[in-house]
Design an enzyme around this catalytic site. Structure first.
Site, PDB file in Angstrom:
ATOM      1  N   LYS A  59       0.526  -1.255  -0.342  1.00  0.00           N
ATOM      2  CA  LYS A  59       0.095   0.449   0.368  1.00  0.00           C
ATOM      3  C   LYS A  59       1.018   1.031  -0.161  1.00  0.00           C
ATOM      4  O   LYS A  59       2.364   1.177   0.207  1.00  0.00           O
ATOM      5  CB  LYS A  59      -1.374   0.004   1.276  1.00  0.00           C
ATOM      6  CG  LYS A  59      -1.519  -1.030   1.236  1.00  0.00           C
ATOM      7  CD  LYS A  59      -3.117  -1.073   0.172  1.00  0.00           C
ATOM      8  CE  LYS A  59      -3.638  -2.148  -0.007  1.00  0.00           C
ATOM      9  NZ  LYS A  59      -4.562  -2.526   0.550  1.00  0.00           N
TER      10      LYS A  59
HETATM   11  C1  PLP Z   1      -5.564  -3.651   1.062  1.00  0.00           C
HETATM   12  C2  PLP Z   1      -6.701  -3.290   0.515  1.00  0.00           C
HETATM   13  C3  PLP Z   1      -7.694  -3.877   2.026  1.00  0.00           C
HETATM   14  C4  PLP Z   1      -7.683  -4.676   2.490  1.00  0.00           C
HETATM   15  O1  PLP Z   1      -6.692  -3.931   3.492  1.00  0.00           O
HETATM   16  P1  PLP Z   1      -5.612  -5.684   4.162  1.00  0.00           P
HETATM   17  O2  PLP Z   1      -4.739  -4.673   5.124  1.00  0.00           O
HETATM   18  O3  PLP Z   1      -4.990  -6.483   3.073  1.00  0.00           O
HETATM   19  O4  PLP Z   1      -7.081  -6.567   5.553  1.00  0.00           O
HETATM   20  C5  PLP Z   1      -9.362  -3.374   1.856  1.00  0.00           C
HETATM   21  N1  PLP Z   1      -9.801  -2.678   0.840  1.00  0.00           N
HETATM   22  C6  PLP Z   1      -9.180  -2.461  -0.285  1.00  0.00           C
HETATM   23  C7  PLP Z   1      -9.710  -1.162  -0.808  1.00  0.00           C
HETATM   24  C8  PLP Z   1      -8.227  -2.845  -0.645  1.00  0.00           C
HETATM   25  O5  PLP Z   1      -6.760  -2.714  -1.440  1.00  0.00           O
END
Ligand code: PLP
Length: 375
Positions: free
Chosen positions: A192
């Site tokens: 991210k």
């Molecule tokens: C990555 C992501 C999540 C979930 O995050 P995690 O930390 O992997 O549980 C939720 N919504 C979106 C749009 C994402 O890209």
């Protein structure tokens, strides 16, 4: 030329290695692995960065969404409106909590929740609205908040892909995404825009009553140890991850600038090509390019993906199957949903490498190979 990766975490780590290693060692030395100083420091720093009163760190972005929905006291069968064109986590927690996902279509330019579709989907049973700031571009929060406020429905922003984005309102005010709705949720998954070195997430809100409740839910429903008032879960950001985030948060704006510069280079190379639509940049918000996603017209997408792979250029389809067409949701009759834009986009999007370390040589190579295949 350095090898091209979808996300190059190695190069980024190399730039901050000394600081990160020292911070991690400090946590280990302190043996304060859970709820340590690093976690409190990070929560404070993130709340200042986002301009939001309360930040509750948690274990991951999926938990953040789940805790938010639990805190709103949603009851089995309550309807939650979300886009289908998103990562599965957004919609999965709705089903996990026995709520009813109501999928709405997206805007074909921004890939985010279409406010008109939202308006039509609201019923007396709608108890939450979950817009997703997909690929790093904010949903139209001005329109969405106006609709939600009029109907008295809380909004949970899924900000996992857009942390650091700014949304400009027509009254001249600006807010960070995640700090606009009733609750904002984000993820620090390594890839991210603000990633840690494992799993991590956070919830934020300006409502202190909700914040207190979410803090409790994330900690087994207790605020006094061993006295459990409500059903909760165990969802913590650990101190080592917080230590990494404390090093990376002050660099987030610089990371975003690097992503935007890479996007500019892609845009320039593909400008005006009849078979390629570059990402739209809505004027009212700052695209932070979690992904750089093209729309292709009359191009064999699998062929392009294959051709790029032969030249050691990764590319990805985010996401090959929208939520309403996942087996997971068949029992909800979700595949009956009429989402023409979502289905249309699913067949034509392709994401190119996007991270903070792409250099001019790599970008030139990627764009020349894409154009070589398409022309
Ligand atoms: C990555 C992501 C999540 C979930 O995050 P995690 O930390 O992997 O549980 C939720 N919504 C979106 C749009 C994402 O890209």
């Amino acid at each position: 030329m350095r090898p091209i990766q979808m996300v190059d975490l190695r190069q980024q780590y190399d730039q901050i290695k000394a600081e990160v290693d020292a911070a991690i060692h400090e946590v280990i030395d302190s043996v304060s692995f859970i709820n340590g100083k690093a976690v409190h420091d990070f929560a404070g720093a993130l709340s200042r960065y986002l301009g939001v009163k309360e930040v509750i760190p948690c274990a991951n972005g999926t938990d953040a969404l789940q805790i938010a929905m639990m805190a709103l006291d949603l009851q089995p069968g309550d309807e939650v409106i979300t886009p289908s064109f998103t990562y599965i986590a957004t919609t999965e927690v709705v089903a996990l909590l026995k709520l009813k996902p109501v999928f709405v279509d997206v805007d074909p330019k921004t890939f985010c929740m279409d406010p008109e579709a939202l308006k039509k989907a609201i019923t007396p049973n709608t108890k939450a609205i979950v817009p997703v700031h997909l690929y790093g571009q904010a949903a139209d929060m001005e329109a969405i908040m106006a609709i939600a406020n009029k109907a008295g429905i809380p909004v949970i922003e899924d900000n996992a892909q857009a942390i650091g984005s700014d949304f400009h309102f027509s009254d001249g005010s600006t807010k960070k995404t995640g700090a606009i709705g009733t609750i904002g949720c984000t993820s620090f998954f390594p890839s991210k825009n603000l990633g840690c070195y494992g799993d991590g997430g956070a919830i934020c809100t300006n409502d202190s009553v909700l914040a207190e409740k979410m803090r409790k839910i994330a900690n087994h429903g207790q605020s006094v140890r061993y006295y459990h008032d409500i059903v909760g879960c165990n969802s913590r950001l650990d101190s080592i991850q917080a230590a990494v985030l404390n090093i990376k948060l002050p660099r987030l704006d610089q990371y975003i600038a690097a992503r935007r510069a890479a996007a500019d280079a892609y845009d320039a190379a593909f400008a005006g090509h009849p078979k390629i639509t570059v990402p739209f940049r809505e004027k009212n918000n700052k695209h932070v390019f979690h992904q750089y996603t093209l729309q292709l017209e009359g191009v064999d997408r699998d062929g392009l993906n294959q051709f790029l792979a032969e030249h050691k250029i990764p590319s990805m389809i985010y996401y090959p199957v929208p939520a309403h067409r996942q087996k997971m949701f068949a029992a909800f009759g979700a595949d009956q949903a009429d989402l023409p834009v979502t289905d249309w986009l699913t067949g034509r999007v392709i994401s190119l490498p996007m991270h903070t370390e792409l250099d001019a040589e790599q970008l030139q190579f990627i764009t020349s190979k894409v154009l070589q295949y398409i022309n």
